[in-house]
Each structure stands twice: as structure tokens, then as C-alpha cells.
Design a protein around this motif. Structure first.
Motif, PDB file in Angstrom:
ATOM      1  N   UNK A  65     -12.194 -55.565 -71.033  1.00  0.00           N
ATOM      2  CA  UNK A  65     -12.303 -54.290 -70.324  1.00  0.00           C
ATOM      3  C   UNK A  65     -10.960 -53.577 -70.225  1.00  0.00           C
ATOM      4  N   UNK A  66      -9.855 -54.327 -70.321  1.00  0.00           N
ATOM      5  CA  UNK A  66      -8.530 -53.752 -70.124  1.00  0.00           C
ATOM      6  C   UNK A  66      -7.973 -53.060 -71.365  1.00  0.00           C
ATOM      7  N   UNK A  67      -8.406 -53.456 -72.552  1.00  0.00           N
ATOM      8  CA  UNK A  67      -7.823 -52.863 -73.752  1.00  0.00           C
ATOM      9  C   UNK A  67      -8.343 -53.516 -75.008  1.00  0.00           C
ATOM     10  N   UNK A  68      -7.653 -53.251 -76.117  1.00  0.00           N
ATOM     11  CA  UNK A  68      -8.065 -53.770 -77.417  1.00  0.00           C
ATOM     12  C   UNK A  68      -7.206 -54.978 -77.769  1.00  0.00           C
ATOM     13  N   UNK A  69      -7.755 -56.160 -77.545  1.00  0.00           N
ATOM     14  CA  UNK A  69      -7.034 -57.401 -77.809  1.00  0.00           C
ATOM     15  C   UNK A  69      -7.901 -58.322 -78.651  1.00  0.00           C
ATOM     16  N   UNK A  70      -7.248 -59.228 -79.373  1.00  0.00           N
ATOM     17  CA  UNK A  70      -7.940 -60.368 -79.970  1.00  0.00           C
ATOM     18  C   UNK A  70      -7.766 -61.529 -78.998  1.00  0.00           C
ATOM     19  N   UNK A  71      -8.894 -62.042 -78.486  1.00  0.00           N
ATOM     20  CA  UNK A  71      -8.838 -63.073 -77.455  1.00  0.00           C
ATOM     21  C   UNK A  71      -9.400 -64.381 -77.988  1.00  0.00           C
ATOM     22  N   UNK A  72      -8.598 -65.414 -77.956  1.00  0.00           N
ATOM     23  CA  UNK A  72      -9.007 -66.740 -78.411  1.00  0.00           C
ATOM     24  C   UNK A  72      -9.669 -67.474 -77.235  1.00  0.00           C
ATOM     25  N   UNK A  73     -10.894 -67.927 -77.459  1.00  0.00           N
ATOM     26  CA  UNK A  73     -11.682 -68.611 -76.434  1.00  0.00           C
ATOM     27  C   UNK A  73     -11.434 -70.102 -76.569  1.00  0.00           C
ATOM     28  N   UNK A  74     -10.492 -70.614 -75.796  1.00  0.00           N
ATOM     29  CA  UNK A  74     -10.040 -71.997 -75.974  1.00  0.00           C
ATOM     30  C   UNK A  74     -10.672 -72.922 -74.950  1.00  0.00           C
ATOM     31  N   UNK A  75     -11.228 -74.026 -75.435  1.00  0.00           N
ATOM     32  CA  UNK A  75     -11.736 -75.077 -74.560  1.00  0.00           C
ATOM     33  C   UNK A  75     -11.835 -76.351 -75.370  1.00  0.00           C
ATOM     34  N   UNK A  76     -12.028 -77.487 -74.663  1.00  0.00           N
ATOM     35  CA  UNK A  76     -12.112 -78.764 -75.365  1.00  0.00           C
ATOM     36  C   UNK A  76     -13.498 -78.996 -75.955  1.00  0.00           C
TER      37      UNK A  76
END
Length: 301
Positions: free
Chosen positions: A78-89
Motif C-alpha cells: 500500500x505504501x509504494x512500488x516495491x519488490x517484497x520477498x515473502x520469507x519464512x521457514x
């Protein structure tokens, strides 16, 4: 208090049964039809707002411990145009939970806009297309989310100097101290030299969530040996670290604490005052530190 102990001991016993972890998550997924509908996102506004202030638009962000419905990643979207990596185990992403979360954000639009500092029009522009998407994959593509499932995050898993900002909500406090410094070094290696990390750390006794009659900070009564014997499980680990211990850890990594804030209330202070005893591990710290529900750490290399 009986319910408090029974819940912990039952889960501790189950956590040592073969295949119990996968069975527990399967059962949890089956019964948790309302996952994603809680209002916990309000506590993370303070951490997520840093993304817009400290990461370039179009930059790379890591959501560490992204969970079932990517709690922070959608706020970052919602804040801007980013590439976000969804990290979890593990890959715990769940379409129903995601859809629940998006509906929850929409039904609290004014609160979300105020918390993130965005306009209602911008909120609507970003959320509207997601309502038409019918799979996780479609949502991920639209939001520029990249799944990053890492069974061993103590080993470097992203290219060095590749991430502009890292964020995590109530994740570090569920990692054992024996591996926590190693995992933070792994994250540090992926952070750009001018990058930042911001972590929300929850300090309340999570076992007390299952028994409202119990003090919110009941676990400060127990020694490490006692707590390990009765409460540490392979499902719901809590390292019980408090402010001073976190500062010591970050110096060890090393990470520089550029900003720190916490949330304590009259209620949480009274909870600390009502504890019949406090274990020496914690008693040496100021009562105000122990009364914090949350801490927010802004970190740099």
C-alpha cells in the motif's frame, strides 16, 4: 492458572510426537476459518512506515516471517512500488487467510490510511484490483511478491547487498538465542550498506493468551531451567528476551541500533507490579523495560 499450564504441557507433549508438527498445522488450517481477521496490523504501522522513509521506491524489501497472510507485506504494498520477498521457514501462505486479511484492511480503511499516512483514494486504487484475483500466484504477481521459503535462515539465502529494507513483526522473539545471532548475520549479509531493518518484538507471555486469568508477563517469574522444563515446545517457542538483552545481541552481530521505542501502558505496568516474584534474570532490568508490550528496533550495518 490450570488452563495456562495444561495448554503448555499438552502442546509440549504433542511437539515430540512424530509428524505432530505437520498434523498440528493441518488441523490449525482446517479450523482457522477466521485467520487474517484480527487487528494486529495496528501494532506494526510504526515499523512499516519506515519502508517509505528509508527505502527507495522500486527497491527490494524482505518480510521476515511472513506467515499465513503476509501481515506486513500488504501494508508495504500500500505504501509504494516495491519488490517484497515473502520469507519464512515453511510455505504457510493461505489464500483464504489472505482474502480475510484484505477484507479486514478494507473494513478498517480509515485506520489503515491514518496509520500508514496514505490517502483513501490511494488505498482504493491499490486494493481494488486484488478483489478480482482468485489465486495466490495472481496476487503475488500483481503485488510484486516473491516467495522466499528458507528452511535454514541461519545460512545466507539472498545475494549479498541486495535488500534495501527488512521488516518483521513478532518473529525474532520466537527464535532460540542459540541460533538468533547467526540468523541475524545471514540477514545482515543481504542488507545493502545503506539499508535498514526494523523489527517489532512482542514481550507479553504468549501462553497467557490461552488463559485470560493469567498475568500478561507471568513468564518473568520463572528461571530458564523451569521455563524450559514446562513451557518450551517445538511449536510455540518464546525466548523471553527483554530490552537490555536485545541491545547486547545486536552489538554482537554486529548491528547498530539507530532507533528504539516501546509501548507500555498503566495496565502493563500494573501487571509487572502484581507479579509475586521476578526471576533474577529479569529483576536486574528496570520495571519500565519489563512492562513493554512491544519494542521497535531500527537497525543498520
Amino acid at each position: 492458572m490450570l488452563k495456562y499450564y495444561l495448554w503448555a504441557l499438552t502442546e509440549k507433549t504433542a511437539s515430540y510426537v512424530p509428524f505432530a508438527r505437520s498434523a498440528a498445522f493441518t488441523t490449525c488450517d482446517f479450523v482457522s476459518r477466521y485467520r487474517g481477521e484480527c487487528l494486529s496490523f495496528t501494532s506494526t504501522f510504526r515499523a512499516v512506515r519506515n519502508v517509505r522513509e528509508l527505502a527507495p521506491d522500486g527497491g527490494n524489501v524482505l518480510d521476515f516471517g511472513t506467515g499465513w497472510f503476509h501481515h506486513d507485506a500488504f501494508l508495504i504494498y500500500l505504501l509504494g512500488e516495491y519488490t517484497t520477498y515473502l520469507c519464512d521457514i515453511e510455505d504457510r501462505g493461505d489464500l483464504r487467510a489472505i482474502q480475510n486479511y484484505l477484507r479486514t484492511l478494507t473494513s478498517h480503511r480509515d485506520e489503515v490510511c491514518a496509520g500508514l499516512g496514505i490517502s483513501p483514494d490511494e488505498f482504493d486504487r491499490k486494493i481494488a484490483p486484488l478483489r478480482e484475483l482468485r489465486s495466490r500466484e495472481e496476487i503475488y504477481r500483481h503485488c510484486h511478491f516473491v516467495p522466499c521459503i528458507v528452511p535454514h535462515p541461519e545460512r545466507p539465502f539472498l545475494p549479498p547487498d541486495s535488500i534495501d529494507f527488512m521488516v518483521g513483526s513478532c518473529v525474532l522473539n520466537h527464535i532460540p538465542p542459540a541460533v538468533l545471532a547467526t540468523e541475524l548475520r545471514s540477514l545482515r549479509s543481504a542488507l545493502k550498506d545503506d539499508g535498514r531493518m526494523c523489527f517489532l518484538i512482542g514481550h507479553e507471555d504468549h501462553w497467557a493468551f490461552h488463559d485470560p486469568s493469567v498475568n500478561k508477563f507471568n513468564f518473568y517469574r520463572y528461571s530458564d531451567a523451569y521455563y524450559h522444563r514446562f513451557f518450551e515446545t517445538n511449536f510455540e517457542y518464546h525466548n523471553r528476551m527483554v530490552k537490555g538483552e536485545w541491545f547486547d545481541l545486536f552489538r554482537e552481530v554486529p548491528l547498530t541500533v539507530e532507533g528504539y521505542s516501546s509501548v507500555a501502558t498503566e495496565l502493563t505496568r500494573s501487571e509487572i507490579d502484581r507479579l509475586p516474584r521476578i526471576d533474577p534474570r529479569f529483576a536486574r532490568y528496570p520495571r519500565e523495560d519489563l512492562a513493554a508490550m512491544y519494542s521497535y528496533f531500527l537497525l543498520a550495518k
